[in-house]
Scaffold this motif. Structure first.
Motif, mmCIF file in Angstrom:
data_model
loop_
_atom_site.group_PDB
_atom_site.id
_atom_site.type_symbol
_atom_site.label_atom_id
_atom_site.label_comp_id
_atom_site.label_asym_id
_atom_site.label_seq_id
_atom_site.Cartn_x
_atom_site.Cartn_y
_atom_site.Cartn_z
ATOM 1 N N THR A 131 0.990 -1.431 -0.580
ATOM 2 C CA THR A 131 -0.276 0.387 0.274
ATOM 3 C C THR A 131 0.709 1.336 0.562
ATOM 4 O O THR A 131 -0.096 2.416 -0.674
ATOM 5 N N LYS B 210 -2.628 2.539 -7.006
ATOM 6 C CA LYS B 210 -2.555 1.927 -5.820
ATOM 7 C C LYS B 210 -3.382 -0.006 -5.958
ATOM 8 O O LYS B 210 -2.529 -0.762 -6.195
ATOM 9 N N GLY C 100 -5.186 1.506 1.357
ATOM 10 C CA GLY C 100 -3.591 2.450 1.068
ATOM 11 C C GLY C 100 -4.221 3.803 0.700
ATOM 12 O O GLY C 100 -3.575 5.367 0.864
#
Length: 464
Positions: free
Chosen positions: A141, A149, A377
């Motif tokens: 992350t 991501k 994330g």
């Protein structure tokens, strides 16, 4: 690992930075942690996916997994702090080595039928898994650029679950001529142990965040190693963090359903060799699910908040449909009224429906967990904070798994287990939507670890 200011920009040759295949790039490092998890948790998943750890009697595996997820619940939460203190090499290698011991304990059980070794190995694996997954989550992350991501999460998830595919082939091939109900042979466990040993060695190839440089020239973080007192305080704060509290139902449910799917669908409805065959497709479906949800959550809208909302809604709709199919299937059998085991070659059309359902469970698992990881994330952008967040997520997840294995040991009805699983995942969706609306900003400069923590009452500008 502490942080002294914002992300550091590394002076590098622009042509060098554009290469995804340089050793210190996020692409290579996320791929490497994917390979580590391919070899260790990937093989563990294949072993668990057979139901009962490959044994006819599920008691030893259920008790070992209860011990595993009990210690995992503790060290999952602590793992982020330990990773911040020790760094990736020691943390990941220590975690990976415990997988070898766990597979070896079932090799021992194949001969002596003493479950004490398996239970102790399970408890130690819980410690190791807590360390490994906290480190993995921080890498997956925090190493990628903020706007990609989802792609990197799907990259990791695809490589990782290829381990379950290959691991599913091991019992399928080694037990192909044993269509009757039986425990797997020694070669199956030895094959798992060889892969796990390779993953342990490979963990030393992972670079610390300070040495990983993104394509835009930024390092993942400017690191100073943390200390025990700092991490202890930060871990306690997680339990008062409103963002983490909103994630609790999703975290609890995300491994809770494994017990039902592995023991009460795959192991109950199918014979030994077909369980291995099914697992090849269960973990293959995870690869498909992670790629599709990763693409949706990175490319569907310009606004990152809108992408998050879309991802949660798509998973919610798909999850409702799949669990509804599970309900229709579950009405056909129970603990006291089982069906004859199905075989992928001999059962004809009767095999198709339960097989598609089990495949769909794998698809949903990957989409659900990848979606949650994407949300986590999006809450921060540095390794130290995200290692704690992921550690908290894995700790709560493991507490749920520990409870689930004991629920199955107590012979709770299959229908009750299905309804509880469906309810837990359903409760998590509106809470995740609230989290996305309040904490995921369109401008990632408002994330923790870059400038200031996002104000849950304000909105940022469009992020591209």
């Amino acid at each position: 690992m502490g942080f002294d200011g914002d992300e550091e920009t590394a002076p590098q040759n622009p042509k060098y930075l554009k290469s995804k295949f340089r050793y210190n790039s996020p692409f290579v490092q996320v791929s490497l942690i994917g390979l580590v998890c391919f070899c260790c948790p990937g093989m563990f998943n294949a072993l668990s996916g057979m139901g009962g750890g490959g044994q006819v009697d599920h008691t030893a595996a259920n008790n070992a997994n209860t011990a595993l997820y009990t210690t995992f619940a503790v060290f999952g939460v602590l793992g982020g702090g330990i990773y911040n203190i020790l760094g990736p090499h020691l943390t990941l290698a220590a975690g990976c080595s415990t997988y070898i011991l766990y597979a070896g304990s079932f090799l021992y059980y194949n001969h002596y039928k003493h479950q004490a070794f398996a239970i102790v190995a399970g408890a130690l694996l819980g410690v190791g898994a807590g360390l490994l997954w906290a480190g993995q989550g921080a890498i997956m992350t925090s190493y990628p650029p903020a706007h990609r991501k989802g792609v990197y999460i799907s990259l990791f998830w695809s490589i990782f679950n290829m381990g379950g595919v290959i691991g599913g082939l091991i019992p399928f091939v080694t037990n192909f001529n044993r269509s009757e109900a039986a425990s797997v042979n020694d070669g199956t466990y030895i094959g798992f142990m060889v892969f796990m040993a390779a993953g342990t060695a490979l963990s030393f190839a992972i670079l610390p965040p300070s040495k990983v440089i993104r394509e835009d020239g930024t390092r993942c973080t400017h690191i100073q190693y943390s200390n025990v007192s700092t991490e202890a305080v930060e871990i306690v704060k997680l339990f008062l963090n409103w963002k983490m509290l909103l994630i609790v139902p999703a975290a609890w449910s995300s491994n809770f359903f494994y017990t039902y799917q592995f023991n009460n669908v795959n192991a109950t409805l199918f014979n030994l060799r077909t369980r291995g065959f099914n697992n090849v497709f269960y973990w293959g479906a995870q690869m498909l699910g992670s790629v599709s949800i990763g693409y949706l959550m990175d490319f569907s809208f310009e606004s990152r908040r809108k992408r998050g909302i879309a991802g949660v809604c798509v998973v919610a709709l798909l999850g409702t449909a799949i669990w509804g199919g599970g309900l229709a299937n579950q009405r056909r059998y129970s603990i006291n009224d089982p069906l004859p085991p199905l075989d992928f070659k001999d059962s004809g059309r009767d095999f198709a429906g339960p097989f598609v359902l089990y495949f769909s469970y794998g698809l949903l698992d990957a989409m659900f967990q990848s979606m949650v990881y994407w949300v986590i994330g999006a809450l921060a952008d540095d390794s130290e904070i995200l290692s704690r967040y992921v550690g908290f997520y894995k700790g709560v997840q493991s507490a749920g798994a520990a409870a689930a294995w004991q629920v199955d040991t107590q012979k709770v009805s299959y229908m009750t287990q299905l309804i509880v699983n469906w309810s837990l995942t359903t409760i998590s969706y509106p809470l995740l939507l609230i989290l996305v609306l309040l904490a995921v900003k369109d401008n990632h400069k408002n994330e923790e670890g870059t400038a200031k923590e996002a104000d849950p009452t304000s909105a940022g500008s469009a992020y591209t």
